[in-house]
Structure formats: structure tokens, C-alpha cells
Scaffold this motif. Sequence first.
Motif, mmCIF file in Angstrom:
data_model
loop_
_atom_site.group_PDB
_atom_site.id
_atom_site.type_symbol
_atom_site.label_atom_id
_atom_site.label_comp_id
_atom_site.label_asym_id
_atom_site.label_seq_id
_atom_site.Cartn_x
_atom_site.Cartn_y
_atom_site.Cartn_z
ATOM 1 N N VAL A 49 0.850 -1.185 0.000
ATOM 2 C CA VAL A 49 0.000 0.000 0.000
ATOM 3 C C VAL A 49 0.893 1.245 0.000
ATOM 4 O O VAL A 49 1.797 1.373 0.835
ATOM 5 C CB VAL A 49 -0.952 0.033 1.217
ATOM 6 C CG1 VAL A 49 -1.759 1.330 1.232
ATOM 7 C CG2 VAL A 49 -1.888 -1.170 1.203
ATOM 8 N N GLY A 92 -4.669 5.483 0.992
ATOM 9 C CA GLY A 92 -3.643 4.588 0.476
ATOM 10 C C GLY A 92 -4.067 3.980 -0.850
ATOM 11 O O GLY A 92 -5.256 3.866 -1.135
ATOM 12 N N ILE A 96 -3.812 0.521 -2.880
ATOM 13 C CA ILE A 96 -3.486 -0.897 -2.802
ATOM 14 C C ILE A 96 -2.825 -1.296 -4.107
ATOM 15 O O ILE A 96 -3.371 -1.074 -5.180
ATOM 16 C CB ILE A 96 -4.745 -1.752 -2.565
ATOM 17 C CG1 ILE A 96 -5.456 -1.335 -1.275
ATOM 18 C CG2 ILE A 96 -4.385 -3.248 -2.539
ATOM 19 C CD1 ILE A 96 -6.804 -1.989 -1.077
#
Length: 193
Positions: free
Chosen positions: A145, A189, A191
Motif C-alpha cells: 500500500v 492509500g 493498494i
Amino acid sequence: MGKVSKVMVETSARHVHLCEKDIDILFGEGYKLNYKRELSQPGQFACDERVDVIGPKKEIKSVIILGPPRPSTQVEISLTDARTLGVNAPVRESGDVAGSGACKLRGPAGEVDLTEGVIAAKRHIHLRTVDAEQFGVEDKQIVEVKIKSDDRTAVFGDVVVRVNDSFMPSMHIDTDEANACGASGNAEGEIIV
């Protein structure tokens, strides 16, 4: 690079999950934890009550308790906290406490000597099945992430995906990890699969 998806990133500060038996010892027989506020994961809440976490070197006073009660008591701290206390806190998924660190907990009515239960929580992402399908990931998969910030953008590896339809999508990191990437409050974030 593979598929990238965005998820909210929350900082999970040190906290304690208590079993009913330890609540009785720390706060008195039959005591019920008092709801303070809801957390992002459904059914989870912060309590008014706090305990002191005591290690061989030092203690950390007034650590928040999260409810509801759990089958076994668990103390989640950062690795910096572990060094401060002088305790072992292996990096583990929540609930995986067998053979983990030991400490003492002190409440207003008594003390509990934990022979295990102290961990540094493995960074993880909570997803529902529909989210996991959209992001192209599955339960227990390890991903990376990327968390962007003005001065300390970082890519975290070894992030475990946890899929359950009772979850709300979010990633949890501890205070050490949040400080490492300059995240304050809730961040976002990406992924990376």
C-alpha cells in the motif's frame, strides 16, 4: 505494476481488548464497559474506561479499552511502546496471541498478569467481499500500500487483506507506521496488487 485501488488509512493507537474475566478483576465483579464512541468497524467501540499497561522497564498509564469484550485479553502496542515498556510484542494479526508478549494490567479494582497477549498489530486492510472483488484481492492475501504525504510518501509491504462482510473498507496502521509516512488523521492509500 498491477492493479491499484484506493482505501482509507486509519491510525490505530495503543489499546487493550479485555475478556469478561479480566474486566471483573480490573473493574469489579459484573462490571460492564461504558460506550464512549463508535469506531469505523461496525460493532467496535471505544470505552470510557482505561487501564495502565506495566512492563519490566516502565508503564504506560491510561490506555484506552476497546469493546465489546473478547474471548481473550489482547494488548496492541507499537514497537516503540514495546521498547519503552521492556516487553516482547511480536508482529501478529489481531487474535493471534499464542506465545506473544507478557505484561501487567492495572485497573481501579485490581491487576491482571498476562502471560501472553501483547502484540504489535500486523498492518492490515478490512474489506467486504464486494470490495475485495473490485480490488482484485482475496482474504489473507499480502499486498503493498502506497501512502502519499507531502514529505514522507511510503510504500508499506506485508499488508494482510482481511475479508468479511461485516467490515467497512479501511487500512489500519499503528502510530510508528503513521509517523514513518507523515500520515495524520485519516489518509488515503493505494493498494498495489
